[in-house]
Design an enzyme around this catalytic site. Sequence first.
Site, PDB file in Angstrom:
ATOM      1  N   ARG A  46       1.783  -3.625  12.653  1.00  0.00           N
ATOM      2  CA  ARG A  46       1.523  -4.167  13.931  1.00  0.00           C
ATOM      3  C   ARG A  46       1.915  -5.401  14.250  1.00  0.00           C
ATOM      4  O   ARG A  46       2.049  -6.241  13.594  1.00  0.00           O
ATOM      5  CB  ARG A  46      -0.365  -4.191  13.723  1.00  0.00           C
ATOM      6  CG  ARG A  46      -1.090  -2.892  13.575  1.00  0.00           C
ATOM      7  CD  ARG A  46      -1.100  -2.098  15.007  1.00  0.00           C
ATOM      8  NE  ARG A  46      -1.844  -0.833  14.677  1.00  0.00           N
ATOM      9  CZ  ARG A  46      -1.467   0.135  14.279  1.00  0.00           C
ATOM     10  NH1 ARG A  46      -0.310   0.195  13.877  1.00  0.00           N
ATOM     11  NH2 ARG A  46      -2.293   1.271  13.994  1.00  0.00           N
TER      12      ARG A  46
ATOM     13  N   GLY B  98       0.693  -1.185  -0.261  1.00  0.00           N
ATOM     14  CA  GLY B  98       0.018  -0.051   0.046  1.00  0.00           C
ATOM     15  C   GLY B  98       0.737   1.049   0.015  1.00  0.00           C
ATOM     16  O   GLY B  98       2.009   1.253  -0.633  1.00  0.00           O
ATOM     17  N   ARG B  99       0.551   2.357   0.501  1.00  0.00           N
ATOM     18  CA  ARG B  99       1.180   3.606   0.690  1.00  0.00           C
ATOM     19  C   ARG B  99       2.520   3.495   1.284  1.00  0.00           C
ATOM     20  O   ARG B  99       3.420   4.021   0.589  1.00  0.00           O
ATOM     21  CB  ARG B  99       0.401   4.442   1.495  1.00  0.00           C
ATOM     22  CG  ARG B  99      -0.892   5.175   0.491  1.00  0.00           C
ATOM     23  CD  ARG B  99      -1.757   6.107   1.544  1.00  0.00           C
ATOM     24  NE  ARG B  99      -2.362   5.485   2.380  1.00  0.00           N
ATOM     25  CZ  ARG B  99      -3.716   5.268   2.426  1.00  0.00           C
ATOM     26  NH1 ARG B  99      -4.361   5.837   1.691  1.00  0.00           N
ATOM     27  NH2 ARG B  99      -4.163   4.431   3.477  1.00  0.00           N
ATOM     28  N   ILE B 100       2.671   2.914   2.471  1.00  0.00           N
ATOM     29  CA  ILE B 100       3.865   2.526   3.128  1.00  0.00           C
ATOM     30  C   ILE B 100       4.895   1.718   2.517  1.00  0.00           C
ATOM     31  O   ILE B 100       6.026   1.878   2.245  1.00  0.00           O
ATOM     32  CB  ILE B 100       3.543   2.616   4.631  1.00  0.00           C
ATOM     33  CG1 ILE B 100       2.750   3.461   5.364  1.00  0.00           C
ATOM     34  CG2 ILE B 100       5.033   2.284   5.587  1.00  0.00           C
ATOM     35  CD1 ILE B 100       2.443   3.440   6.863  1.00  0.00           C
TER      36      ILE B 100
ATOM     37  N   GLY C 255       7.129   5.054  14.374  1.00  0.00           N
ATOM     38  CA  GLY C 255       6.992   4.950  12.904  1.00  0.00           C
ATOM     39  C   GLY C 255       6.748   6.562  12.426  1.00  0.00           C
ATOM     40  O   GLY C 255       7.285   7.087  11.529  1.00  0.00           O
TER      41      GLY C 255
ATOM     42  N   GLU D 123       1.965  -4.750  22.849  1.00  0.00           N
ATOM     43  CA  GLU D 123       2.427  -3.605  23.286  1.00  0.00           C
ATOM     44  C   GLU D 123       1.460  -2.655  24.253  1.00  0.00           C
ATOM     45  O   GLU D 123       0.148  -2.981  24.271  1.00  0.00           O
ATOM     46  CB  GLU D 123       2.144  -2.840  21.928  1.00  0.00           C
ATOM     47  CG  GLU D 123       3.160  -1.575  21.621  1.00  0.00           C
ATOM     48  CD  GLU D 123       2.905  -1.293  20.345  1.00  0.00           C
ATOM     49  OE1 GLU D 123       3.043  -2.099  19.100  1.00  0.00           O
ATOM     50  OE2 GLU D 123       2.947   0.058  20.041  1.00  0.00           O
TER      51      GLU D 123
ATOM     52  N   HIS E 145       7.342   2.043  19.295  1.00  0.00           N
ATOM     53  CA  HIS E 145       6.480   2.585  18.150  1.00  0.00           C
ATOM     54  C   HIS E 145       6.668   3.992  17.440  1.00  0.00           C
ATOM     55  O   HIS E 145       5.635   5.019  17.903  1.00  0.00           O
ATOM     56  CB  HIS E 145       5.153   2.221  18.656  1.00  0.00           C
ATOM     57  CG  HIS E 145       3.796   2.121  17.712  1.00  0.00           C
ATOM     58  ND1 HIS E 145       2.860   1.230  17.818  1.00  0.00           N
ATOM     59  CD2 HIS E 145       3.666   2.756  16.559  1.00  0.00           C
ATOM     60  CE1 HIS E 145       1.935   1.309  16.700  1.00  0.00           C
ATOM     61  NE2 HIS E 145       2.498   2.313  15.949  1.00  0.00           N
TER      62      HIS E 145
ATOM     63  N   SER F 194       0.916  -8.460  -2.329  1.00  0.00           N
ATOM     64  CA  SER F 194      -0.185  -7.579  -2.033  1.00  0.00           C
ATOM     65  C   SER F 194      -1.414  -8.112  -2.899  1.00  0.00           C
ATOM     66  O   SER F 194      -1.424  -9.126  -3.511  1.00  0.00           O
ATOM     67  CB  SER F 194       0.157  -6.473  -2.571  1.00  0.00           C
ATOM     68  OG  SER F 194      -0.545  -5.331  -2.169  1.00  0.00           O
TER      69      SER F 194
ATOM     70  N   THR G 194       7.129  -2.602  11.040  1.00  0.00           N
ATOM     71  CA  THR G 194       6.499  -1.127  11.748  1.00  0.00           C
ATOM     72  C   THR G 194       5.292  -1.096  11.584  1.00  0.00           C
ATOM     73  O   THR G 194       4.737   0.137  11.243  1.00  0.00           O
ATOM     74  CB  THR G 194       7.340   0.024  10.608  1.00  0.00           C
ATOM     75  OG1 THR G 194       7.202  -0.334   9.302  1.00  0.00           O
ATOM     76  CG2 THR G 194       8.769   0.087  10.994  1.00  0.00           C
TER      77      THR G 194
END
Length: 316
Positions: free
Chosen positions: A236, A154-156, A285, A265, A283, A175, A234
Amino acid sequence: MKVFVTREIPDIGFELFKKAKINFEWHKKDSPVSRRQLLINVKECDGLICLLTERIDREVIDTMKNCRIISNFAVGYNNIDVDYAKSKNIIVTNTPDVLTESTADLTMALVLACARRISEGEKYLKDGKYKSWKPKLLVGMELRNKMFGILGAGRIGTAVSLRAKAFGTKIIYRSLNKNLSLEEQTGAKKVDLNFLLRHSDILSVHLPLNEHTYHLLNKQKLQLLKKNSIIINTARGEIIEEQYLIELLKTGKVRAAGLDVFENEPYVNPALLKLQNVVVLPHLGSATVEARNGMAELAAKNVIRVLQGKRPLTPV
Ligand code: GLV
């Protein structure tokens, strides 16, 4: 109109509420808002800005009397029961795009930290062990010509691929949909999950957490990881079955792990903290001024627009 914000966010968000003449209050302590306090505050609010530290489940949503929008200060929204909110006509929004570059930067920081043993080197030096340069001291792995696997393009994932390409890696990705723009820009090839795990020298996770991705990398899948590979997360923590990753790191089958997120977490399994080949971060990012300002602005704008009867900018 009243908005409740579950933690102090960058001023730019609060300024927007002032300009729009919308009352707001925020949880002022340096710890997450307690469940009890959250339930009290959501009861009367017209809009809510919350963080990934708050579970916005049926109980919270049922407590809301007037709330029209739940604006998550995060791109991931696994902390919110989105279907239930929608069934109650409450809009849910997130903060995509504004944190993409920052998260991709941090991903590369972890890749390099693992490949070049940055944390180990720093600890070695700070422990006073550096007495002389030597040819075999903390030797790592070069990135050029390595296979860089992107799990979730996706975007990241795309932003990470562009960076990885600049380091001379070859890119494969898994993907649901073909990412043509990514393929054109980097020469990346779409593969299935097993191929990705078997062939990646560096595997980087960029999936959202949902019922399909929870423990996607379970024991059976983790065993497919290429020997000596590096794994980066980075996204979940719950996407990886952490206890099995720990086993692979202990035996050295996996070279190193760079983890910004954890299965439970903020609890971090002590076994991870003891391993030299693990780089851990709390966390971070999206932890840049640029991204956090962007998140505050977008989260506030979404609330203001909905309370003014307009469409939100980034509904989920
Ligand atoms: C952070 O983890 C986010 O989802 O924005």
